[in-house]
Write an enzyme that holds these catalytic residues in place. Structure first.
Site, PDB file in Angstrom:
ATOM      1  NE  ARG A 175      -3.042  -2.950   0.254  1.00 25.94           N
ATOM      2  CZ  ARG A 175      -3.781  -3.678   1.212  1.00 25.94           C
ATOM      3  NH1 ARG A 175      -3.546  -3.818   2.755  1.00 25.94           N
ATOM      4  NH2 ARG A 175      -4.805  -4.758   1.121  1.00 25.94           N
ATOM      5  CD  GLU A 344      -9.391  -8.905   3.262  1.00 24.42           C
ATOM      6  OE1 GLU A 344     -10.307  -8.045   4.296  1.00 24.42           O
ATOM      7  OE2 GLU A 344      -8.672  -7.945   2.659  1.00 24.42           O
ATOM      8  CD  GLU A 487      -4.820  -0.732   3.882  1.00 26.78           C
ATOM      9  OE1 GLU A 487      -5.585  -1.868   4.132  1.00 26.78           O
ATOM     10  OE2 GLU A 487      -4.233  -0.729   4.970  1.00 26.78           O
TER      11      GLU A 487
END
Length: 775
Positions: A175, A344, A487
């Site tokens: 990220r 995910e 993030e």
């Protein structure tokens, strides 16, 4: 006679001058060791390290261990300790091999004559040297020479060994990319805390960070994205495949070799994570044929949910690609484990992909979950064939667990419990305790983070094993790991802020015996260790010093009682009211504060006359609706009930953390609230406090309306406010003010708050309110 006395005095002075200097003794409170050793005895005296002190090693292979101290002494003391395999009687630090000691254990004995460190492995010697490092004055961490200091090590006897074999930390470099030198610095700090595993998250949707020579586009294309760093992570727009991508970076294979070798010298194993089958948009952007559709996509610059662009599980070319990639990865990382993600994966495309459906049919699989299990089992066989063990996030349990896989349990402890019951090794890394991308203090005072809460004390409360586990299950729990997803972590300084001091809390929990774990004792030591962190140049968080207010209202009297505390016990809290300057002479908080009129409160923790942590600045606004009866047309959601039916008229405001217990929430309904002022009153303004956190589905209202009534039956509209939707990526609080011509003899005020009708992603919006002020 006079001459004789002079001679005696001369002899006495000569004898005194030749006497050996007595080294100072230390108190137990002066020893700041994290993690706490298994056993420690403190004796009188100390050993002084000078430029004539030698490090005596048992064999040449231990020469590199001496650099743990020598690198420090070269910078801070201006001298280097000679390393030799020839033993001397005194003034040395001896590294002795003791075959009776367990692999990671060590024994340390410090006397005024010498220091003896015994271990049975290089790991044991590394940990012992790190203990010696922590016993030295904190100035040893200085980056430049320190004058006027003597380098004493307290005389101690320590026997030490870790409780868990896996003591880890994951850094997400996808990220936001962090350079090689920061990674090496971080590895040093892991070793300092006796953590032994660096989990290297090298692949995700937003960046592919490791050079693969057979597939150069993985870094040429997948290593970079369109620069949208000026926008919040969840407000970034979708990129076109041909858009200019300039933000990112990657590690060459030479970089990786250097990092791994550096870690090995410091007792740290490096586990690479190569995500699959999801979190791979960076790979698909590089080679679109890896997906089910084959359509070109761009590396995303921000958040993606759900994650539907995943590897095609039906094509053989996908597995050929992954085996090629993993072959190069295994050449670079010699350790036992390879992490392959597995989390995910939204299998929407698998359901319509002819290749995936054919695979399901040919393999006799029940559904797409079993297809993921097939995917992981196939990758595991390849890794096993190369003498490697697969690690995956706990989603790999779905559809059937690969035979020899190790499970990293992140969605709580349940996945770890299930995997251990099935005979699999487990690493506990639950979001509740070990996700370091979460806030560690009030969002009102902290840099932007994922909107959840993991304070220092909660990290220290983590225990890898559960009471409900059998003895056999507990043996499968290897240890614990903290994760820092990036993030919201764009810089190295921010990374350090999120890691420290929480990483020290984890280090103690997974190293020290459970009967040694004590929050109050740790809180004293960590505050002293923070002083060392400063010398080390670590940008650590002081969030645990922040004042945490607790306030309640007496609905009978309308009086608010305020209690102040910090996460650290036994701190000095001072406060000032209504514009008074807050300083070291301000009121010392000893008893709860009571207020019944508009009051501004400032408070902070002080230490040696200085403010530690954030300053609390909170205003309590009293108004005509305080503690008055409230009637709700539509009930608030029970998950966000705040303090119940008087929550909107209790003066107590919410923070940017939507789970702080001060917010009432509605979904799929407006908030229509009628307040009974209980007597005829003049009113001219209504203020509605609201929260927006678009990333979690909470939006500001799109329309508000105020109506007034004398009898509770006939209402007249006196004010309204409309607002257009605006992108607001972070958490934000706003007070919507509606002023109107003075209305007299009013008893009832009805406030209607309409939520956003449709969110940008479709569906309803949460509406959160904390207070309705009537003036």
């Amino acid at each position: 006679m006079k001459l004789f006395k002079i001679l005696l005095l001369f002899i006495a002075l000569s004898t005194f001058g030749c006497a050996e200097k007595e080294n100072p003794s230390f108190t137990k409170e002066e020893l700041v060791l994290i993690p706490q050793p298994k056993s420690l005895n403190l004796n009188q005296g100390s050993f002084e390290v000078t430029n004539s002190t030698k490090i005596i090693i048992a064999q040449d292979s231990l020469a590199s261990v001496s650099s743990i101290l020598n690198d420090l002494f070269k910078r801070a003391a201006g001298f280097e300790l000679e390393t030799s395999i020839d033993a001397h009687a005194e003034n040395n630090i001896q590294l002795k091999i003791n075959s009776e000691i367990a692999k990671e254990a060590y024994e340390l004995k410090v006397t005024s004559e010498n220091v003896i460190l015994e271990a049975n492995s290089k790991l044991g010697f590394v940990y012992g040297m790190e203990t010696i490092r922590q016993l030295l004055p904190k100035e040893i961490e200085s980056g430049s020479k320190v004058s006027d200091i003597e380098w004493y090590i307290p005389n101690v006897e320590i026997t030490d060994a870790p409780q868990y074999s896996y003591r880890g930390n994951m850094l997400d470099v996808s990220r936001h990319f962090f350079g090689k030198e920061y990674i090496k610095k971080h590895i040093d700090r892991l070793a300092f805390l006796k953590l032994n595993t660096f989990h290297f998250h090298l692949v995700d949707d937003q960046g592919w960070r490791i050079e693969i020579k057979k597939y150069p586009k993985l870094t040429e294309v997948g290593g970079f994205r369109v620069d949208q760093e000026d926008s919040h992570w969840n407000a970034r727009t979708k990129n076109e495949p041909d858009a200019k991508a300039t933000f990112g970076g990657f590690y060459t294979q030479e970089d990786i070799k250097e990092i791994v070798a550096y870690a090995q010298e410091r007792g740290i194993r490096v586990i690479p994570e190569i995500e699959m089958p999801a979190h791979v948009m960076s790979a698909i952007a590089s080679y679109p044929w890896l997906s089910c559709t084959g359509e070109p996509i761009a590396v995303p610059s921000g958040g993606v949910w759900p994650i539907t662009d995943i590897y095609c599980a039906g094509k053989e070319s996908t597995f050929e690609f992954l085996e090629d990639v993993l072959s190069e990865v295994m050449q670079l990382f010699p350790g036992e484990y390879i992490h392959v993600g597995g989390d995910e994966a939204t299998k929407t495309n698998w359901k319509t992909c002819p290749d995936c459906q054919r695979r399901i049919k040919e393999e006799g699989l029940a559904d797409e979950d079993e297809l993921q299990s097939y995917f992981m089992k196939r990758i595991e066989k390849f890794l096993n064939k190369n003498d490697r063990t697969l690690i995956g996030w706990d989603e790999i349990l779905e559809g059937g667990l690969p035979e020899e896989a190790t499970v990293m349990s992140w969605r709580g402890f349940e996945g770890g419990w299930e995997a251990s019951a099935a005979g699999h090794d487990v690493i506990m890394t639950p979001t509740s305790h070990l996700y370091f991308d979460y806030y560690q203090g009030s969002p009102d005072n902290e840099p932007v983070a994922f909107n959840a809460f993991t304070p220092l004390k909660r990290v220290y409360e983590f225990r890898p094993v559960l009471d409900s586990m059998s003895v056999k299950q507990k043996k499968h729990v290897l240890g614990g790991q903290a994760n820092l997803w990036a993030e919201y972590v764009p810089t190295e300084a921010h990374s350090e802020y999120m890691l420290f001091p929480r990483l020290a809390a984890l280090a103690e929990v997974v190293w020290s015996p459970e009967n040694k774990l004590d929050w109050e004792d740790f809180s004293v030591r960590i505050r002293k260790m923070m002083e060392r962190f400063e010398v080390m140049g670590i940008n650590y968080a002081k969030s645990a010093y922040a004042v945490q207010p607790e306030s309640d209202i007496d609905l009978e009297t309308g009086e608010i009682t305020i209690k102040l505390k910090s996460e650290f016990p036994n701190t000095e809290i001072r406060y000032a009211l209504n514009g008074e300057e807050l300083n070291a002479e301000s009121n010392l908080y000893e008893n709860e504060i009571k207020v019944d009129t508009d009051t501004q409160l400032k408070a902070a923790v002080f230490k040696n006359g200085k403010v530690m942590g954030a300053v609390l600045d909170k205003t309590f606004k009293f108004h005509k609706a305080v503690a008055k009866p409230v009637i709700y047309k539509y009930p608030y959601n029970q998950n966000y009930a705040s303090s119940g039916e008087t929550a909107l008229v209790n003066v107590l405001k919410g923070s940017k953390y939507f789970k702080d217990g001060r917010w009432q929430g509605w979904i799929n309904n407006p908030a229509i609230i009628t307040i009974d002022l209980e007597k005829e009153t003049s009113v001219s303004e209504v203020i509605v406090g609201s929260l927006e956190e678009q990333g979690t589905g909470i939006y500001f209202p799109q329309q508000l309306k105020v109506e007034v009534s004398k009898d509770g039956k006939n209402f007249k509209e006196v004010a309204s406010l409309k607002r257009d939707y605006q992108t607001n990526p972070g958490a934000k609080i706003d007070n919507f003010k509606m002023g109107f011509e003075l209305q007299e003899n009013i008893r009832f005020v009805r406030v209607s708050v309409e939520p956003l009708a449709k969110t940008p992603n479709g569906g309803g919006a949460w509406l959160f309110l904390d207070e309705i002020q009537i003036k």
